[in-house]
Design a protein around this motif. Sequence first.
Motif, PDB file in Angstrom:
ATOM      1  N   PHE A  87    -107.072 -73.818  33.703  1.00 10.51           N
ATOM      2  CA  PHE A  87    -107.291 -72.403  33.427  1.00 10.51           C
ATOM      3  C   PHE A  87    -108.683 -72.185  32.859  1.00 10.51           C
ATOM      4  O   PHE A  87    -109.427 -71.302  33.296  1.00 10.51           O
ATOM      5  N   GLU A  88    -109.053 -73.003  31.883  1.00 14.41           N
ATOM      6  CA  GLU A  88    -110.378 -72.899  31.261  1.00 14.41           C
ATOM      7  C   GLU A  88    -111.481 -73.231  32.273  1.00 14.41           C
ATOM      8  O   GLU A  88    -112.533 -72.597  32.294  1.00 14.41           O
ATOM      9  N   ALA A  89    -111.225 -74.237  33.108  1.00 14.76           N
ATOM     10  CA  ALA A  89    -112.210 -74.618  34.121  1.00 14.76           C
ATOM     11  C   ALA A  89    -112.449 -73.473  35.095  1.00 14.76           C
ATOM     12  O   ALA A  89    -113.588 -73.214  35.494  1.00 14.76           O
ATOM     13  N   GLU A  90    -111.379 -72.769  35.477  1.00 13.19           N
ATOM     14  CA  GLU A  90    -111.549 -71.632  36.389  1.00 13.19           C
ATOM     15  C   GLU A  90    -112.353 -70.510  35.742  1.00 13.19           C
ATOM     16  O   GLU A  90    -113.181 -69.881  36.401  1.00 13.19           O
ATOM     17  N   PHE A  91    -112.137 -70.263  34.468  1.00 12.67           N
ATOM     18  CA  PHE A  91    -112.940 -69.257  33.762  1.00 12.67           C
ATOM     19  C   PHE A  91    -114.406 -69.666  33.736  1.00 12.67           C
ATOM     20  O   PHE A  91    -115.302 -68.841  33.920  1.00 12.67           O
ATOM     21  N   LEU A  92    -114.663 -70.944  33.516  1.00 12.00           N
ATOM     22  CA  LEU A  92    -116.029 -71.449  33.504  1.00 12.00           C
ATOM     23  C   LEU A  92    -116.670 -71.294  34.887  1.00 12.00           C
ATOM     24  O   LEU A  92    -117.821 -70.861  35.007  1.00 12.00           O
ATOM     25  N   ILE A  93    -115.923 -71.615  35.918  1.00 12.37           N
ATOM     26  CA  ILE A  93    -116.411 -71.463  37.286  1.00 12.37           C
ATOM     27  C   ILE A  93    -116.735 -69.998  37.575  1.00 12.37           C
ATOM     28  O   ILE A  93    -117.780 -69.676  38.151  1.00 12.37           O
ATOM     29  N   ASP A  94    -115.843 -69.100  37.183  1.00  8.53           N
ATOM     30  CA  ASP A  94    -116.084 -67.668  37.389  1.00  8.53           C
ATOM     31  C   ASP A  94    -117.350 -67.214  36.676  1.00  8.53           C
ATOM     32  O   ASP A  94    -118.137 -66.435  37.217  1.00  8.53           O
ATOM     33  N   PHE A  95    -117.547 -67.711  35.450  1.00  5.33           N
ATOM     34  CA  PHE A  95    -118.749 -67.360  34.697  1.00  5.33           C
ATOM     35  C   PHE A  95    -119.997 -67.830  35.437  1.00  5.33           C
ATOM     36  O   PHE A  95    -120.944 -67.065  35.634  1.00  5.33           O
ATOM     37  N   PHE A  96    -120.013 -69.105  35.849  1.00  9.45           N
ATOM     38  CA  PHE A  96    -121.180 -69.626  36.544  1.00  9.45           C
ATOM     39  C   PHE A  96    -121.404 -68.916  37.873  1.00  9.45           C
ATOM     40  O   PHE A  96    -122.550 -68.631  38.244  1.00  9.45           O
ATOM     41  N   ALA A  97    -120.327 -68.624  38.582  1.00 11.64           N
ATOM     42  CA  ALA A  97    -120.464 -67.924  39.860  1.00 11.64           C
ATOM     43  C   ALA A  97    -121.091 -66.553  39.660  1.00 11.64           C
ATOM     44  O   ALA A  97    -121.974 -66.142  40.423  1.00 11.64           O
ATOM     45  N   LYS A  98    -120.660 -65.851  38.622  1.00 12.75           N
ATOM     46  CA  LYS A  98    -121.162 -64.496  38.388  1.00 12.75           C
ATOM     47  C   LYS A  98    -122.569 -64.497  37.801  1.00 12.75           C
ATOM     48  O   LYS A  98    -123.428 -63.723  38.222  1.00 12.75           O
ATOM     49  N   PRO A 126    -126.004 -66.104  41.659  1.00 15.26           N
ATOM     50  CA  PRO A 126    -127.045 -65.385  42.386  1.00 15.26           C
ATOM     51  C   PRO A 126    -128.380 -66.145  42.473  1.00 15.26           C
ATOM     52  O   PRO A 126    -129.104 -66.014  43.462  1.00 15.26           O
ATOM     53  N   PHE A 127    -128.690 -66.959  41.469  1.00 15.73           N
ATOM     54  CA  PHE A 127    -129.923 -67.750  41.535  1.00 15.73           C
ATOM     55  C   PHE A 127    -129.852 -68.749  42.689  1.00 15.73           C
ATOM     56  O   PHE A 127    -130.815 -68.915  43.449  1.00 15.73           O
ATOM     57  N   MET A 172    -125.234 -57.947  46.685  1.00 15.75           N
ATOM     58  CA  MET A 172    -124.458 -59.142  46.924  1.00 15.75           C
ATOM     59  C   MET A 172    -123.064 -58.944  46.348  1.00 15.75           C
ATOM     60  O   MET A 172    -122.911 -58.473  45.241  1.00 15.75           O
ATOM     61  N   SER A 173    -122.065 -59.324  47.119  1.00 12.83           N
ATOM     62  CA  SER A 173    -120.699 -59.198  46.625  1.00 12.83           C
ATOM     63  C   SER A 173    -120.355 -60.416  45.779  1.00 12.83           C
ATOM     64  O   SER A 173    -121.065 -61.421  45.764  1.00 12.83           O
ATOM     65  N   ASP A 174    -119.252 -60.317  45.052  1.00 11.83           N
ATOM     66  CA  ASP A 174    -118.815 -61.430  44.216  1.00 11.83           C
ATOM     67  C   ASP A 174    -118.562 -62.663  45.071  1.00 11.83           C
ATOM     68  O   ASP A 174    -118.113 -62.563  46.212  1.00 11.83           O
ATOM     69  N   ILE A 175    -118.834 -63.811  44.502  1.00 13.89           N
ATOM     70  CA  ILE A 175    -118.599 -65.070  45.190  1.00 13.89           C
ATOM     71  C   ILE A 175    -117.114 -65.396  45.078  1.00 13.89           C
ATOM     72  O   ILE A 175    -116.566 -65.451  43.979  1.00 13.89           O
ATOM     73  N   LYS A 176    -116.469 -65.578  46.206  1.00 14.05           N
ATOM     74  CA  LYS A 176    -115.048 -65.902  46.250  1.00 14.05           C
ATOM     75  C   LYS A 176    -114.872 -67.225  46.982  1.00 14.05           C
ATOM     76  O   LYS A 176    -115.516 -67.469  47.989  1.00 14.05           O
ATOM     77  N   PHE A 177    -114.020 -68.071  46.451  1.00 11.84           N
ATOM     78  CA  PHE A 177    -113.711 -69.345  47.075  1.00 11.84           C
ATOM     79  C   PHE A 177    -112.256 -69.352  47.511  1.00 11.84           C
ATOM     80  O   PHE A 177    -111.420 -68.675  46.921  1.00 11.84           O
ATOM     81  N   THR A 178    -111.958 -70.147  48.534  1.00 10.55           N
ATOM     82  CA  THR A 178    -110.566 -70.319  48.930  1.00 10.55           C
ATOM     83  C   THR A 178    -109.847 -71.079  47.811  1.00 10.55           C
ATOM     84  O   THR A 178    -110.489 -71.675  46.940  1.00 10.55           O
ATOM     85  N   GLN A 179    -108.530 -71.080  47.859  1.00 12.88           N
ATOM     86  CA  GLN A 179    -107.768 -71.806  46.838  1.00 12.88           C
ATOM     87  C   GLN A 179    -108.085 -73.295  46.890  1.00 12.88           C
ATOM     88  O   GLN A 179    -108.215 -73.953  45.862  1.00 12.88           O
ATOM     89  N   GLU A 180    -108.241 -73.829  48.107  1.00 10.96           N
ATOM     90  CA  GLU A 180    -108.578 -75.250  48.249  1.00 10.96           C
ATOM     91  C   GLU A 180    -109.948 -75.539  47.626  1.00 10.96           C
ATOM     92  O   GLU A 180    -110.113 -76.542  46.913  1.00 10.96           O
ATOM     93  N   GLU A 181    -110.931 -74.680  47.885  1.00  6.98           N
ATOM     94  CA  GLU A 181    -112.252 -74.869  47.288  1.00  6.98           C
ATOM     95  C   GLU A 181    -112.180 -74.774  45.767  1.00  6.98           C
ATOM     96  O   GLU A 181    -112.768 -75.593  45.056  1.00  6.98           O
ATOM     97  N   THR A 182    -111.426 -73.780  45.280  1.00  6.18           N
ATOM     98  CA  THR A 182    -111.274 -73.607  43.835  1.00  6.18           C
ATOM     99  C   THR A 182    -110.643 -74.841  43.213  1.00  6.18           C
ATOM    100  O   THR A 182    -111.113 -75.330  42.179  1.00  6.18           O
ATOM    101  N   ASP A 183    -109.611 -75.371  43.844  1.00  7.64           N
ATOM    102  CA  ASP A 183    -108.946 -76.569  43.327  1.00  7.64           C
ATOM    103  C   ASP A 183    -109.913 -77.749  43.263  1.00  7.64           C
ATOM    104  O   ASP A 183    -109.921 -78.506  42.287  1.00  7.64           O
ATOM    105  N   ARG A 184    -110.731 -77.906  44.297  1.00  8.87           N
ATOM    106  CA  ARG A 184    -111.694 -79.005  44.315  1.00  8.87           C
ATOM    107  C   ARG A 184    -112.752 -78.826  43.235  1.00  8.87           C
ATOM    108  O   ARG A 184    -113.145 -79.789  42.567  1.00  8.87           O
ATOM    109  N   ILE A 185    -113.234 -77.598  43.056  1.00  7.46           N
ATOM    110  CA  ILE A 185    -114.247 -77.331  42.036  1.00  7.46           C
ATOM    111  C   ILE A 185    -113.662 -77.551  40.643  1.00  7.46           C
ATOM    112  O   ILE A 185    -114.307 -78.147  39.777  1.00  7.46           O
ATOM    113  N   VAL A 186    -112.456 -77.058  40.415  1.00  8.54           N
ATOM    114  CA  VAL A 186    -111.784 -77.247  39.125  1.00  8.54           C
ATOM    115  C   VAL A 186    -111.664 -78.738  38.819  1.00  8.54           C
ATOM    116  O   VAL A 186    -111.942 -79.185  37.700  1.00  8.54           O
ATOM    117  N   ALA A 187    -111.276 -79.522  39.813  1.00  2.00           N
ATOM    118  CA  ALA A 187    -111.140 -80.968  39.607  1.00  2.00           C
ATOM    119  C   ALA A 187    -112.483 -81.587  39.225  1.00  2.00           C
ATOM    120  O   ALA A 187    -112.549 -82.455  38.351  1.00  2.00           O
TER     121      ALA A 187
END
Length: 81
Positions: free
Chosen positions: A33-44, A48-49, A1-16
């Motif tokens: 910035f911190e929210a994006e790091f948290l999102i990256d952690f959960f995505a990685k 996969p679960f 499985m490749s890394d999960i990537k979101f569009t900028q719009e999706e990332t902005d919505r998730i961060v919010a």
Amino acid sequence: MSDIKFTQEETDRIVAKVKSYFSEELEQEIGGFEAEFLIDFFAKEIGPFFYNRGLLDAHTLFIQKSEELGYQIEELEQPTR
């Protein structure tokens, strides 16, 4: 499985949503910035679960629909003598 990537719009919505959750439920502020790091952690680490569960759900649905299709095809059979 490749890394999960979101569009900028999706990332902005998730961060919010993450920022809102921290504010409303935990009564703490978190920066974008911190929210994006948290999102990256959960995505990685947890993504996969969820991905695997989605695949299992899709596979189960595919099997169910395949069986239904098989029954529908059997109904089309013509009687033979």
